[in-house]
Scaffold this motif. Structure first.
Motif, PDB file in Angstrom:
ATOM      1  N   ILE A  31      42.014  39.402  39.582  1.00  0.00           N
ATOM      2  CA  ILE A  31      40.971  38.444  39.222  1.00  0.00           C
ATOM      3  C   ILE A  31      40.404  38.829  37.871  1.00  0.00           C
ATOM      4  CG2 ILE A  31      38.798  37.385  39.921  1.00  0.00           C
ATOM      5  CD1 ILE A  31      39.503  38.426  42.807  1.00  0.00           C
ATOM      6  N   ASN A  32      40.429  37.910  36.940  1.00  0.00           N
ATOM      7  CA  ASN A  32      39.907  38.148  35.589  1.00  0.00           C
ATOM      8  C   ASN A  32      40.514  39.403  34.986  1.00  0.00           C
ATOM      9  OD1 ASN A  32      38.284  35.895  36.048  1.00  0.00           O
ATOM     10  ND2 ASN A  32      36.620  37.166  36.861  1.00  0.00           N
ATOM     11  N   LYS A  33      41.816  39.589  35.226  1.00  0.00           N
ATOM     12  CA  LYS A  33      42.615  40.702  34.697  1.00  0.00           C
ATOM     13  C   LYS A  33      42.234  42.063  35.287  1.00  0.00           C
ATOM     14  CE  LYS A  33      43.856  38.298  30.469  1.00  0.00           C
ATOM     15  NZ  LYS A  33      45.112  37.820  30.931  1.00  0.00           N
ATOM     16  N   GLU A  34      41.539  42.073  36.405  1.00  0.00           N
ATOM     17  CA  GLU A  34      41.222  43.312  37.119  1.00  0.00           C
ATOM     18  C   GLU A  34      41.803  43.225  38.524  1.00  0.00           C
ATOM     19  OE1 GLU A  34      37.270  44.899  37.013  1.00  0.00           O
ATOM     20  OE2 GLU A  34      36.817  43.822  35.170  1.00  0.00           O
ATOM     21  N   ARG A  35      42.235  44.388  39.060  1.00  0.00           N
ATOM     22  CA  ARG A  35      42.798  44.422  40.419  1.00  0.00           C
ATOM     23  C   ARG A  35      41.693  44.802  41.403  1.00  0.00           C
ATOM     24  NH1 ARG A  35      47.565  42.387  41.064  1.00  0.00           N
ATOM     25  NH2 ARG A  35      48.083  43.628  42.870  1.00  0.00           N
ATOM     26  N   TYR A  36      41.672  44.100  42.514  1.00  0.00           N
ATOM     27  CA  TYR A  36      40.723  44.366  43.591  1.00  0.00           C
ATOM     28  C   TYR A  36      41.518  44.523  44.878  1.00  0.00           C
ATOM     29  CZ  TYR A  36      37.152  42.551  40.408  1.00  0.00           C
ATOM     30  OH  TYR A  36      36.319  42.340  39.329  1.00  0.00           O
TER      31      TYR A  36
END
Length: 165
Positions: free
Chosen positions: A16-21
């Protein structure tokens, strides 16, 4: 217990938005709830919860998606963009400059649908803009300010395109 039970907890990873969660969710959790309650991204709003209003719109793989209508597990291996990922972008600034909001509840959904349109067509026709905007509903404002905002970004993109040639 069925292995596909909606009550079963699973661990998923989302980009999401270039971040991994990575989060533990129920197989039945909708993407909107996971974004808001499990990740803390509250820009997508729960409006009608049946896909009519568009307040929950996110962009998934460059396509607008109503996050209230899809399971979070359907978003695995996809690139998700939320309103939080559009901070200081031309479309966000254009909405502010053209007062394309009133109460603001549906604004993030409108910004997302405009961004998705411009990702797919950098010079959309007025009819195409009207069609895409019809997927979101606002009872507080007219759509003219939103159209002014999107036209200003189209003009900006065309100026940038001309200077890069």
């Amino acid at each position: 217990m069925n292995s596909h039970s909606a009550d079963r907890k699973i661990t998923i990873q989302l980009e999401i938005n270039k971040e991994r969660y990575e989060r533990d969710i129920l197989a039945s959790d909708i993407l909107l709830d996971v974004l808001r309650d499990k990740i803390g991204l509250t820009g997508a709003k729960p409006g009608c919860l049946n896909g009519d209003c568009g307040a929950c719109t996110v962009i998934m793989n460059k396509q607008p998606m109503k996050s209230c209508l899809m399971l979070a597990i359907e978003a695995i291996d996809s690139e998700i963009l939320t309103i939080e990922g559009l901070k200081n972008t031309p479309i966000q600034r254009a909405f502010v400059e053209h007062f394309a909001f009133q109460c603001g509840y549906c604004t993030s959904g409108f910004i997302m649908i405009c961004q998705a349109l411009l990702l797919n067509d950098r010079n959309p026709s007025p009819e195409k803009i009207e069609t895409w905007l019809s997927s979101n509903i606002c009872r507080c404002t007219g759509y003219k300010e939103i159209e002014k905002a999107i036209y200003s970004v189209i003009e900006l993109l065309n100026i940038k395109n001309q200077t890069n040639q």
